[in-house]
Design a protein around this motif. Structure first.
Motif, PDB file in Angstrom:
ATOM      1  N   LYS A 173       0.807  -1.222   0.000  1.00  0.00           N
ATOM      2  CA  LYS A 173       0.000   0.000   0.000  1.00  0.00           C
ATOM      3  C   LYS A 173       0.847   1.282   0.000  1.00  0.00           C
ATOM      4  CE  LYS A 173      -4.504  -1.511   1.590  1.00  0.00           C
ATOM      5  NZ  LYS A 173      -5.151  -1.146   0.321  1.00  0.00           N
ATOM      6  N   MET A 174       2.094   1.178   0.442  1.00  0.00           N
ATOM      7  CA  MET A 174       2.928   2.372   0.506  1.00  0.00           C
ATOM      8  C   MET A 174       4.007   2.373  -0.580  1.00  0.00           C
ATOM      9  SD  MET A 174       1.435   4.102   2.830  1.00  0.00           S
ATOM     10  CE  MET A 174       2.564   5.364   3.448  1.00  0.00           C
ATOM     11  N   LEU A 175       3.719   1.723  -1.695  1.00  0.00           N
ATOM     12  CA  LEU A 175       4.607   1.792  -2.858  1.00  0.00           C
ATOM     13  C   LEU A 175       4.698   3.226  -3.367  1.00  0.00           C
ATOM     14  CD1 LEU A 175       3.414  -1.244  -5.039  1.00  0.00           C
ATOM     15  CD2 LEU A 175       5.639  -1.023  -3.922  1.00  0.00           C
ATOM     16  N   SER A 176       5.767   3.524  -4.073  1.00  0.00           N
ATOM     17  CA  SER A 176       5.857   4.820  -4.738  1.00  0.00           C
ATOM     18  C   SER A 176       4.831   4.890  -5.866  1.00  0.00           C
ATOM     19  CB  SER A 176       7.261   5.024  -5.322  1.00  0.00           C
ATOM     20  OG  SER A 176       8.216   5.097  -4.292  1.00  0.00           O
ATOM     21  N   PRO A 177       4.195   6.052  -6.054  1.00  0.00           N
ATOM     22  CA  PRO A 177       3.193   6.180  -7.111  1.00  0.00           C
ATOM     23  C   PRO A 177       3.782   5.918  -8.501  1.00  0.00           C
ATOM     24  CG  PRO A 177       3.048   8.010  -5.582  1.00  0.00           C
ATOM     25  CD  PRO A 177       4.305   7.266  -5.240  1.00  0.00           C
ATOM     26  N   LYS A 178       2.912   5.440  -9.390  1.00  0.00           N
ATOM     27  CA  LYS A 178       3.334   5.121 -10.760  1.00  0.00           C
ATOM     28  C   LYS A 178       2.157   5.356 -11.694  1.00  0.00           C
ATOM     29  CE  LYS A 178       3.687   0.772 -11.997  1.00  0.00           C
ATOM     30  NZ  LYS A 178       4.128  -0.640 -12.067  1.00  0.00           N
ATOM     31  N   TYR A 179       2.460   5.764 -12.920  1.00  0.00           N
ATOM     32  CA  TYR A 179       1.409   5.969 -13.927  1.00  0.00           C
ATOM     33  C   TYR A 179       1.916   5.548 -15.296  1.00  0.00           C
ATOM     34  CZ  TYR A 179      -1.440   8.315 -17.429  1.00  0.00           C
ATOM     35  OH  TYR A 179      -2.208   8.572 -18.539  1.00  0.00           O
ATOM     36  N   VAL A 180       1.077   4.826 -16.031  1.00  0.00           N
ATOM     37  CA  VAL A 180       1.371   4.492 -17.434  1.00  0.00           C
ATOM     38  C   VAL A 180       0.083   4.698 -18.225  1.00  0.00           C
ATOM     39  CG1 VAL A 180       2.131   2.746 -19.076  1.00  0.00           C
ATOM     40  CG2 VAL A 180       3.075   2.749 -16.760  1.00  0.00           C
ATOM     41  N   GLY A 181       0.146   5.485 -19.268  1.00  0.00           N
ATOM     42  CA  GLY A 181      -0.989   5.664 -20.174  1.00  0.00           C
ATOM     43  C   GLY A 181      -0.604   5.180 -21.561  1.00  0.00           C
ATOM     44  N   LEU A 182      -1.428   4.310 -22.147  1.00  0.00           N
ATOM     45  CA  LEU A 182      -1.123   3.736 -23.458  1.00  0.00           C
ATOM     46  C   LEU A 182      -2.276   3.986 -24.427  1.00  0.00           C
ATOM     47  CD1 LEU A 182       0.380   0.254 -22.446  1.00  0.00           C
ATOM     48  CD2 LEU A 182       1.617   2.365 -23.001  1.00  0.00           C
ATOM     49  N   GLN A 183      -1.915   4.365 -25.647  1.00  0.00           N
ATOM     50  CA  GLN A 183      -2.915   4.489 -26.704  1.00  0.00           C
ATOM     51  C   GLN A 183      -3.287   3.100 -27.230  1.00  0.00           C
ATOM     52  OE1 GLN A 183      -4.092   7.381 -26.909  1.00  0.00           O
ATOM     53  NE2 GLN A 183      -2.475   8.889 -26.572  1.00  0.00           N
ATOM     54  N   LYS A 184      -4.387   3.027 -27.959  1.00  0.00           N
ATOM     55  CA  LYS A 184      -4.910   1.758 -28.455  1.00  0.00           C
ATOM     56  C   LYS A 184      -3.845   0.935 -29.173  1.00  0.00           C
ATOM     57  CE  LYS A 184      -8.444  -0.127 -31.564  1.00  0.00           C
ATOM     58  NZ  LYS A 184      -9.588   0.218 -32.459  1.00  0.00           N
ATOM     59  N   GLU A 185      -3.063   1.583 -30.034  1.00  0.00           N
ATOM     60  CA  GLU A 185      -2.087   0.851 -30.847  1.00  0.00           C
ATOM     61  C   GLU A 185      -0.897   0.338 -30.036  1.00  0.00           C
ATOM     62  OE1 GLU A 185      -1.420   5.324 -31.378  1.00  0.00           O
ATOM     63  OE2 GLU A 185      -3.147   3.935 -31.379  1.00  0.00           O
ATOM     64  N   GLU A 186      -0.755   0.795 -28.808  1.00  0.00           N
ATOM     65  CA  GLU A 186       0.341   0.352 -27.942  1.00  0.00           C
ATOM     66  C   GLU A 186      -0.040  -0.843 -27.069  1.00  0.00           C
ATOM     67  OE1 GLU A 186       2.864   4.215 -26.813  1.00  0.00           O
ATOM     68  OE2 GLU A 186       0.738   4.443 -26.280  1.00  0.00           O
ATOM     69  N   ILE A 187      -1.300  -1.271 -27.142  1.00  0.00           N
ATOM     70  CA  ILE A 187      -1.788  -2.351 -26.282  1.00  0.00           C
ATOM     71  C   ILE A 187      -1.886  -3.642 -27.088  1.00  0.00           C
ATOM     72  CG2 ILE A 187      -3.703  -3.129 -24.842  1.00  0.00           C
ATOM     73  CD1 ILE A 187      -4.371  -0.166 -24.369  1.00  0.00           C
ATOM     74  N   PRO A 188      -1.247  -4.728 -26.640  1.00  0.00           N
ATOM     75  CA  PRO A 188      -1.298  -5.994 -27.374  1.00  0.00           C
ATOM     76  C   PRO A 188      -2.739  -6.502 -27.486  1.00  0.00           C
ATOM     77  CG  PRO A 188       0.375  -6.080 -25.649  1.00  0.00           C
ATOM     78  CD  PRO A 188      -0.411  -4.835 -25.424  1.00  0.00           C
ATOM     79  N   SER A 189      -3.073  -7.052 -28.651  1.00  0.00           N
ATOM     80  CA  SER A 189      -4.404  -7.617 -28.840  1.00  0.00           C
ATOM     81  C   SER A 189      -4.304  -8.861 -29.709  1.00  0.00           C
ATOM     82  CB  SER A 189      -5.361  -6.598 -29.468  1.00  0.00           C
ATOM     83  OG  SER A 189      -4.947  -6.259 -30.770  1.00  0.00           O
ATOM     84  N   PHE A 190      -5.340  -9.687 -29.662  1.00  0.00           N
ATOM     85  CA  PHE A 190      -5.395 -10.889 -30.499  1.00  0.00           C
ATOM     86  C   PHE A 190      -6.853 -11.235 -30.760  1.00  0.00           C
ATOM     87  CE2 PHE A 190      -5.241 -12.271 -26.083  1.00  0.00           C
ATOM     88  CZ  PHE A 190      -6.240 -13.221 -25.993  1.00  0.00           C
ATOM     89  N   ASP A 191      -7.076 -12.052 -31.789  1.00  0.00           N
ATOM     90  CA  ASP A 191      -8.422 -12.453 -32.170  1.00  0.00           C
ATOM     91  C   ASP A 191      -8.699 -13.896 -31.781  1.00  0.00           C
ATOM     92  OD1 ASP A 191      -8.921  -9.981 -33.298  1.00  0.00           O
ATOM     93  OD2 ASP A 191      -8.391 -10.609 -35.331  1.00  0.00           O
ATOM     94  N   LEU A 192      -9.966 -14.163 -31.491  1.00  0.00           N
ATOM     95  CA  LEU A 192     -10.466 -15.514 -31.251  1.00  0.00           C
ATOM     96  C   LEU A 192     -11.690 -15.739 -32.128  1.00  0.00           C
ATOM     97  CD1 LEU A 192     -10.381 -15.475 -27.315  1.00  0.00           C
ATOM     98  CD2 LEU A 192      -8.741 -16.653 -28.814  1.00  0.00           C
ATOM     99  N   ASN A 193     -12.114 -16.991 -32.233  1.00  0.00           N
ATOM    100  CA  ASN A 193     -13.359 -17.321 -32.931  1.00  0.00           C
ATOM    101  C   ASN A 193     -13.388 -16.733 -34.351  1.00  0.00           C
ATOM    102  OD1 ASN A 193     -16.879 -16.595 -32.542  1.00  0.00           O
ATOM    103  ND2 ASN A 193     -15.963 -18.537 -33.119  1.00  0.00           N
ATOM    104  N   GLU A 194     -12.290 -16.974 -35.078  1.00  0.00           N
ATOM    105  CA  GLU A 194     -12.176 -16.561 -36.487  1.00  0.00           C
ATOM    106  C   GLU A 194     -12.407 -15.057 -36.669  1.00  0.00           C
ATOM    107  OE1 GLU A 194     -15.004 -19.164 -38.356  1.00  0.00           O
ATOM    108  OE2 GLU A 194     -13.525 -20.786 -38.554  1.00  0.00           O
ATOM    109  N   GLY A 195     -11.905 -14.282 -35.724  1.00  0.00           N
ATOM    110  CA  GLY A 195     -11.987 -12.830 -35.840  1.00  0.00           C
ATOM    111  C   GLY A 195     -13.266 -12.228 -35.302  1.00  0.00           C
TER     112      GLY A 195
END
Length: 286
Positions: free
Chosen positions: A133-155
């Motif tokens: 609970k007393m970790l140092s604060p952290k922030y990461v903001g990512l745009q859509k294209e920076e987030i890994p994605s994958f398809d299931l069920n033939e897209g």
């Protein structure tokens, strides 16, 4: 393996904030939390006019928890007392660890306030274990294209992997405890299955559309609470849908939440207020 047993389906309570349409499925009168998932606000969908005031979340403090913010439409300009600043747009996600304390603001960009447009944003609070609970604060903001994605069920199903690993794809963010989380986009008729260990708690919220999960039909703005019985999630969309799915082991620790602070004891809450008033959360320069 058996299907995970559904305990209850919870609707969201309407809680507008200024002119911002807001629904919350947790906490409500029927559901306090799903350890370690604490709180969800679902803002929108709504259309803002030109020359609007944007999001109303000016500078405020946090301690002892984390936020995951999903931007489906519109944008968020984040700024905090640790020096982080970014504008994240539709499809992007923000992950902030408040830890020992910070001050932050979440407002709309000047461009959105000038031009207006569609807005739909969700914010989920995650607890932190007592040891972190007393970790140092952290922030990461990512745009859509920076987030890994994958398809299931033939897209017919697209998964944005945020935390943990699924289908061999590692999530965009490194969490402070073992957790898996995904934003899942399903076309009408799209389906998937996922095996989740029986001892992990599941967070399952329908953002848009209508889905059938383990045989039960659930509309949007509803959260499914599962029992710790069975391991298989079987999901099928009855129309184009968006789902947030997370799962993690419960902490099984006391939770004392007051305003923006989430700690383990009343004394720690009082200490958080004192520390904030003494300026230990950093300074805000506007």
């Amino acid at each position: 393996m058996d299907l995970r047993k559904i305990k209850k389906v919870h609707g969201s309570e309407y809680r507008p904030i200024a002119d911002l349409i807001t629904y919350s499925p947790m906490p409500t009168r029927s559901l306090d939390m799903i350890d370690p998932f604490l709180f969800l606000n679902h803002h929108g969908f709504q259309k803002y006019p030109q020359n609007n005031h944007g999001l109303p979340f000016g500078p405020h403090p946090h301690r002892g928890m984390e936020t995951v913010t999903f931007i489906l439409e519109g944008d968020i300009m984040h700024k905090d007392s640790s020096g982080h600043e970014s504008v994240i747009e539709a499809g992007g996600v923000q992950y902030m660890t408040a830890g020992k304390g910070l001050i932050h603001a979440e407002v709309s960009s000047s461009e959105f306030k000038k031009n207006g447009g569609d807005l739909e944003i969700l914010q989920l609070w995650l607890n932190l274990p007592a040891s972190k609970k007393m970790l140092s604060p952290k922030y990461v903001g990512l745009q859509k294209e920076e987030i890994p994605s994958f398809d299931l069920n033939e897209g017919n199903v697209t998964v944005q992997q945020l935390f943990g690993e699924w289908n061999g794809v590692k999530g965009a963010f490194e969490g402070n405890f073992p957790i898996s989380m995904s934003t899942i986009y399903l076309k009408n008729g799209g389906s998937f299955e996922k095996d989740i260990p029986e001892n992990e708690n599941i967070f399952f919220y329908i953002v848009r559309g209508k889905i059938k999960v383990n045989g039960e039909e659930v509309p949007f703005r509803h959260l499914v609470e599962f029992a710790n019985q069975g391991e298989v999630l079987k999901v099928e969309a009855s129309e184009d849908s968006v789902v947030i799915l997370g799962h993690a082991l419960p902490f099984n620790e006391p939770v004392v939440a007051q305003g923006p602070f989430v700690m383990n004891t009343e004394d720690e809450i009082r200490e958080a207020y004192r520390d904030y008033q003494r300026g230990l959360f950093g300074t805000w320069d506007g």
